[in-house]
Enzyme design. Structure first.
Site, PDB file in Angstrom:
ATOM      1  N   PRO A   2       0.761  -1.041   0.396  1.00 38.38           N
ATOM      2  CA  PRO A   2       0.239   0.200   0.374  1.00 38.38           C
ATOM      3  C   PRO A   2       0.608   1.188  -0.749  1.00 38.38           C
ATOM      4  O   PRO A   2       1.802   1.160   0.850  1.00 38.38           O
ATOM      5  CB  PRO A   2      -1.038  -0.214   1.378  1.00 38.38           C
ATOM      6  CG  PRO A   2      -1.020  -2.129   1.704  1.00 38.38           C
ATOM      7  CD  PRO A   2       0.618  -2.144   0.914  1.00 38.38           C
ATOM      8  N   GLU A   3       0.600   1.868  -0.883  1.00 37.66           N
ATOM      9  CA  GLU A   3       1.130   3.509  -1.251  1.00 37.66           C
ATOM     10  C   GLU A   3       0.666   4.787  -0.520  1.00 37.66           C
ATOM     11  O   GLU A   3      -1.128   4.811  -0.250  1.00 37.66           O
ATOM     12  CB  GLU A   3       2.010   3.921  -2.414  1.00 37.66           C
ATOM     13  CG  GLU A   3       2.876   2.705  -3.177  1.00 37.66           C
ATOM     14  CD  GLU A   3       3.539   2.901  -4.429  1.00 37.66           C
ATOM     15  OE1 GLU A   3       3.729   3.874  -4.912  1.00 37.66           O
ATOM     16  OE2 GLU A   3       4.693   2.055  -4.527  1.00 37.66           O
ATOM     17  N   HIS A  91      -5.129 -14.300   9.413  1.00 39.64           N
ATOM     18  CA  HIS A  91      -4.244 -13.170   8.773  1.00 39.64           C
ATOM     19  C   HIS A  91      -4.546 -12.378   9.992  1.00 39.64           C
ATOM     20  O   HIS A  91      -4.163 -10.475   9.829  1.00 39.64           O
ATOM     21  CB  HIS A  91      -3.835 -12.984   7.605  1.00 39.64           C
ATOM     22  CG  HIS A  91      -2.653 -14.285   7.456  1.00 39.64           C
ATOM     23  ND1 HIS A  91      -1.526 -14.790   7.879  1.00 39.64           N
ATOM     24  CD2 HIS A  91      -3.410 -14.880   6.302  1.00 39.64           C
ATOM     25  CE1 HIS A  91      -1.441 -16.316   7.103  1.00 39.64           C
ATOM     26  NE2 HIS A  91      -2.291 -16.230   6.441  1.00 39.64           N
ATOM     27  N   ARG A 110       1.639 -10.658   5.594  1.00 36.97           N
ATOM     28  CA  ARG A 110       3.260 -10.846   5.118  1.00 36.97           C
ATOM     29  C   ARG A 110       3.593 -10.408   7.169  1.00 36.97           C
ATOM     30  O   ARG A 110       5.239 -10.791   7.333  1.00 36.97           O
ATOM     31  CB  ARG A 110       3.493 -10.042   4.777  1.00 36.97           C
ATOM     32  CG  ARG A 110       2.874 -10.351   3.062  1.00 36.97           C
ATOM     33  CD  ARG A 110       4.000  -9.836   2.383  1.00 36.97           C
ATOM     34  NE  ARG A 110       4.173 -10.206   0.982  1.00 36.97           N
ATOM     35  CZ  ARG A 110       3.818  -9.991  -0.272  1.00 36.97           C
ATOM     36  NH1 ARG A 110       5.016  -8.692  -0.045  1.00 36.97           N
ATOM     37  NH2 ARG A 110       3.128 -10.513  -1.625  1.00 36.97           N
ATOM     38  N   LYS A 152      23.700  15.719  -6.831  1.00 35.93           N
ATOM     39  CA  LYS A 152      23.293  14.055  -6.747  1.00 35.93           C
ATOM     40  C   LYS A 152      23.292  12.953  -7.832  1.00 35.93           C
ATOM     41  O   LYS A 152      23.275  13.382  -9.341  1.00 35.93           O
ATOM     42  CB  LYS A 152      22.007  13.995  -5.822  1.00 35.93           C
ATOM     43  CG  LYS A 152      22.182  15.022  -4.806  1.00 35.93           C
ATOM     44  CD  LYS A 152      20.463  14.539  -4.165  1.00 35.93           C
ATOM     45  CE  LYS A 152      20.123  14.613  -2.543  1.00 35.93           C
ATOM     46  NZ  LYS A 152      21.026  13.663  -1.460  1.00 35.93           N
TER      47      LYS A 152
END
Length: 271
Positions: A2-3, A91, A110, A152
């Site tokens: 999930p973002e 879960h 997980r 960078k």
């Protein structure tokens, strides 16, 4: 994983059902998540009223009377509002029972998610201290990206995925934003002009807003707080499409690995 759009979708889904309610109980079936669930969580939360449900980066912040519950969904976690009497599945690790008989249930196959507690009088939690601006903050813009990127040599994709640069630009949305800005994800961050960074910042904001409106991107495990999947996947131009034709120019999309993450781009449209 999930973002930001998926986490914001979850926040919007659960907030109206949590804010103003009191915690009637806490059930912790599996305390061994990414970090251990605090032993005192049930004792601390019971009886407290939930004031607000906010988000910082990918962390959900459930503010209560004496502190804040900090929840991260990890790689495959989800939060759902359920009938408190619904039996737990394999879960389903943590339930926050509410005073109306409903419960907020954390499911995390997980176990990379987390449920932590921050007391009101404590300083900002270490997990939040080093975070950069939100992508919708006024200080996030092309000028900031340009200034931070000077000197960078790291790939621009890794630069914009760094939470110190800006939070919430995960792998899916970094691929898509760079495609729409016409920037090769492998290009050194310090070799991109300010004008191109202005466009990239705009595309990051546009894509994240659109993904939030669509309920996020369901690739495997994610569902929102209402249990429904997100639909932004239907609008992906490059992510997950390596070897297919670019829908803008017809060239074959290339896939490489940057920072151990799959990166897909068009060699003709992105320079």
């Amino acid at each position: 994983m999930p973002e930001l759009p998926e986490v914001e979708t979850t926040r919007r889904g659960i907030a109206p059902h949590l804010e103003g309610r009191s915690v009637a109980g806490v059930t912790v079936r599996q305390p061994k998540l990414r970090w251990p669930v605090p032993d005192h969580l049930a004792q601390t939360l019971c009886g407290q009223q939930i004031r607000t449900v906010a988000r910082r980066a990918k962390y959900l912040l459930i503010e209560c009377e004496t502190g804040t519950l900090i929840i991260h969904l990890g790689m495959s976690g989800s939060l759902r509002l359920i009938d408190g009497a619904l039996p737990a599945a394999k879960h389903d690790h943590v339930d926050i029972q509410l005073d109306n008989g409903c419960a907020l249930r954390l499911t995390d196959p997980r176990r990379f998610g987390s449920v932590l507690w921050q007391r009101e009088e404590d300083e900002e939690h270490p997990l939040l201290q080093q975070l950069g601006p939100e992508p919708f903050d006024t200080i996030f813009n092309g000028k900031r990206l340009y200034q931070m990127s000077r000197g960078k040599r790291q790939a621009v994709k890794l630069f914009i995925m760094d939470n110190r640069t800006v939070v919430g630009v995960g792998n899916i949305y970094a691929n898509e934003a760079l495609f729409q800005a016409g920037i090769d994800p492998r290009r050194a961050a310090g070799r991109i002009s300010q004008a191109r960074y202005h466009l990239l910042a705009e595309k990051i904001q546009q894509i994240l807003r659109r993904a939030i409106e669509q309920g996020g991107t369901t690739l495997k495990d994610f569902v929102g707080g209402d249990g429904k999947p997100g639909y932004f996947q239907q609008q992906l131009h490059v992510y997950g499409r390596g070897g297919e034709e670019c829908d803008q120019c017809g060239s074959m999309l290339q896939q490489v690995v940057l920072g151990q993450r799959a990166t897909v781009f068009c060699p003709e449209c992105q320079r």
